[in-house]
Design a protein around this motif. Structure first.
Motif, PDB file in Angstrom:
ATOM      1  N   ASN A   1      -5.428   7.691  11.371  1.00 21.96           N
ATOM      2  CA  ASN A   1      -5.832   9.033  10.961  1.00 21.96           C
ATOM      3  C   ASN A   1      -5.530   9.311   9.495  1.00 21.96           C
ATOM      4  O   ASN A   1      -5.659  10.436   9.032  1.00 21.96           O
ATOM      5  N   ASN A   2      -5.118   8.277   8.749  1.00 26.87           N
ATOM      6  CA  ASN A   2      -4.713   8.529   7.364  1.00 26.87           C
ATOM      7  C   ASN A   2      -4.971   7.297   6.488  1.00 26.87           C
ATOM      8  O   ASN A   2      -4.142   6.935   5.674  1.00 26.87           O
ATOM      9  N   SER A   3      -6.151   6.690   6.679  1.00 29.18           N
ATOM     10  CA  SER A   3      -6.559   5.539   5.852  1.00 29.18           C
ATOM     11  C   SER A   3      -5.471   4.476   5.798  1.00 29.18           C
ATOM     12  O   SER A   3      -5.093   3.993   4.723  1.00 29.18           O
ATOM     13  N   ILE A   4      -4.976   4.088   6.981  1.00 24.08           N
ATOM     14  CA  ILE A   4      -3.816   3.205   7.008  1.00 24.08           C
ATOM     15  C   ILE A   4      -4.110   1.841   6.397  1.00 24.08           C
ATOM     16  O   ILE A   4      -3.244   1.243   5.737  1.00 24.08           O
ATOM     17  N   PHE A   5      -5.323   1.308   6.568  1.00 21.35           N
ATOM     18  CA  PHE A   5      -5.629   0.018   5.961  1.00 21.35           C
ATOM     19  C   PHE A   5      -5.629   0.126   4.439  1.00 21.35           C
ATOM     20  O   PHE A   5      -5.229  -0.818   3.747  1.00 21.35           O
ATOM     21  N   THR A   6      -6.073   1.273   3.906  1.00 23.13           N
ATOM     22  CA  THR A   6      -6.044   1.474   2.456  1.00 23.13           C
ATOM     23  C   THR A   6      -4.608   1.513   1.958  1.00 23.13           C
ATOM     24  O   THR A   6      -4.290   0.982   0.882  1.00 23.13           O
ATOM     25  N   GLN A   7      -3.710   2.145   2.720  1.00 24.84           N
ATOM     26  CA  GLN A   7      -2.294   2.140   2.355  1.00 24.84           C
ATOM     27  C   GLN A   7      -1.756   0.710   2.310  1.00 24.84           C
ATOM     28  O   GLN A   7      -1.015   0.333   1.387  1.00 24.84           O
ATOM     29  N   LEU A   8      -2.132  -0.104   3.293  1.00 26.57           N
ATOM     30  CA  LEU A   8      -1.675  -1.491   3.318  1.00 26.57           C
ATOM     31  C   LEU A   8      -2.289  -2.309   2.187  1.00 26.57           C
ATOM     32  O   LEU A   8      -1.643  -3.220   1.648  1.00 26.57           O
ATOM     33  N   ASP A   9      -3.529  -1.993   1.815  1.00 27.27           N
ATOM     34  CA  ASP A   9      -4.132  -2.645   0.647  1.00 27.27           C
ATOM     35  C   ASP A   9      -3.272  -2.405  -0.595  1.00 27.27           C
ATOM     36  O   ASP A   9      -2.994  -3.329  -1.374  1.00 27.27           O
ATOM     37  N   LEU A  10      -2.848  -1.158  -0.774  1.00 26.40           N
ATOM     38  CA  LEU A  10      -2.020  -0.820  -1.931  1.00 26.40           C
ATOM     39  C   LEU A  10      -0.653  -1.488  -1.849  1.00 26.40           C
ATOM     40  O   LEU A  10      -0.109  -1.942  -2.864  1.00 26.40           O
ATOM     41  N   LEU A  11      -0.092  -1.560  -0.642  1.00 25.23           N
ATOM     42  CA  LEU A  11       1.193  -2.243  -0.469  1.00 25.23           C
ATOM     43  C   LEU A  11       1.072  -3.710  -0.868  1.00 25.23           C
ATOM     44  O   LEU A  11       1.938  -4.239  -1.586  1.00 25.23           O
ATOM     45  N   TYR A  12       0.013  -4.377  -0.422  1.00 22.88           N
ATOM     46  CA  TYR A  12      -0.176  -5.786  -0.772  1.00 22.88           C
ATOM     47  C   TYR A  12      -0.294  -5.960  -2.282  1.00 22.88           C
ATOM     48  O   TYR A  12       0.361  -6.825  -2.880  1.00 22.88           O
ATOM     49  N   GLU A  13      -1.119  -5.125  -2.916  1.00 19.06           N
ATOM     50  CA  GLU A  13      -1.322  -5.267  -4.355  1.00 19.06           C
ATOM     51  C   GLU A  13      -0.048  -4.941  -5.122  1.00 19.06           C
ATOM     52  O   GLU A  13       0.255  -5.580  -6.140  1.00 19.06           O
ATOM     53  N   PHE A  14       0.718  -3.949  -4.666  1.00 18.18           N
ATOM     54  CA  PHE A  14       1.987  -3.650  -5.313  1.00 18.18           C
ATOM     55  C   PHE A  14       2.961  -4.810  -5.140  1.00 18.18           C
ATOM     56  O   PHE A  14       3.669  -5.198  -6.081  1.00 18.18           O
ATOM     57  N   CYS A  15       3.013  -5.383  -3.950  1.00 13.89           N
ATOM     58  CA  CYS A  15       3.874  -6.530  -3.701  1.00 13.89           C
ATOM     59  C   CYS A  15       3.517  -7.691  -4.631  1.00 13.89           C
ATOM     60  O   CYS A  15       4.404  -8.322  -5.225  1.00 13.89           O
ATOM     61  N   GLN A  16       2.226  -7.975  -4.772  1.00 16.43           N
ATOM     62  CA  GLN A  16       1.795  -9.055  -5.650  1.00 16.43           C
ATOM     63  C   GLN A  16       2.156  -8.765  -7.108  1.00 16.43           C
ATOM     64  O   GLN A  16       2.592  -9.658  -7.847  1.00 16.43           O
TER      65      GLN A  16
END
Length: 268
Positions: A151-166
């Motif tokens: 209900n809150n664009s969770i895959f988009t949040q994970l996309d940002l987490l991955y890119e921040f991690c990298q």
């Protein structure tokens, strides 16, 4: 969905074929990966990150950006009926749930994100995922698509987490490194099928689409009688224990690693 079956589907968002991403060849000589459009669509975040003096400042900038973008801090949650606050899913809730049980609903969502972005099918969720027309696969699909978490664009949040991690790995944690040596404790091979044996201790193992590892061998030893040692490409790390100042997995020094076929050594 066994050794003779495809390891994933033909579509992903990282610009390389899924079969290559899952292969030992990629893990031995990895290439830079980015999820399509994430950095381009979130330029202000990476401008803030570039101003950070250390990983702590970068983590604060990342948390502030996601709070503003997805309204996941307390002050920005909307009040519902009878004074109840509206629930907004967040990547932190998924990480916390994974820490409790990687085969729970939160784990299914995280594995679903890997499937969507990298094209890799999970090999295990509560049990071996060997057939699409099975109750185990149906349960996985139901849990990964649960409206509770979408209900809150969770895959988009994970996309940002991955890119921040990298970004963090390249900038502060492992600049210039292509691999990290990580460890995983297991009690058997049902969840970790061996696809090829190289010698008495070295095998090619098909890891689940997302798996937990540790940078500390002694920690891994607490989780099973068999300790796997793998050289993990930094490009396959979604999250690591020092990425944020405070998070649910900090005590175990955990790394979340995208799967595929890995050369691992085993020790009892």
């Amino acid at each position: 969905m066994n050794e003779a079956s495809p390891i994933g589907h033909s579509t992903n968002l990282v610009g390389l074929s899924t079969s290559y991403l899952a292969d030992v060849a990629f893990n031995e000589a990895p290439r830079e990966l980015h999820i399509s459009g994430v950095r381009e669509m979130n330029g202000p975040l990476f401008e803030m990150l570039d101003l950070a003096a250390d990983l702590g400042e970068a983590g604060e900038a990342f948390a502030t950006y996601l709070m503003a973008m997805f309204a996941i801090d307390v002050e920005q949650r909307e009040a519902g009926g009878a004074g109840r606050r509206r629930y907004r899913s967040s990547w932190l809730r998924l990480i916390k749930g994974w820490g409790y049980d990687s085969n729970g609903p939160e784990g299914a969502v995280l594995k679903g994100w890997v499937e969507s972005r990298f094209g890799l099918f999970p090999t295990w969720h509560k049990a071996a995922l060997t057939r699409f027309s099975s109750g185990v696969w149906t349960t996985y699909v139901e849990e990964k698509m649960s409206s509770r978490f979408h209900n809150n664009s969770i895959f988009t949040q994970l996309d940002l987490l991955y890119e921040f991690c990298q970004w963090a790995l390249a900038r502060f944690v492992a600049p210039g490194l292509t691999h990290l040596t990580l460890y995983r404790g297991i009690n058997g091979f049902d969840e970790h099928p061996v696809t090829r044996r190289i010698d008495r201790r070295t095998v090619v193992m098909r890891l689940n689409s997302l798996s937990s590892f540790s940078a500390d061998r002694e920690v891994a030893d607490c989780f099973g009688d068999i300790v796997l040692t793998a050289r993990v490409p930094v490009q396959k790390i979604l999250f690591f224990n020092t990425l944020m100042a405070s998070h649910p997995l900090k005590g175990e020094g955990e790394y979340l690693v995208v799967g595929g076929d890995y050369v691992v050594t085993t020790a009892y």
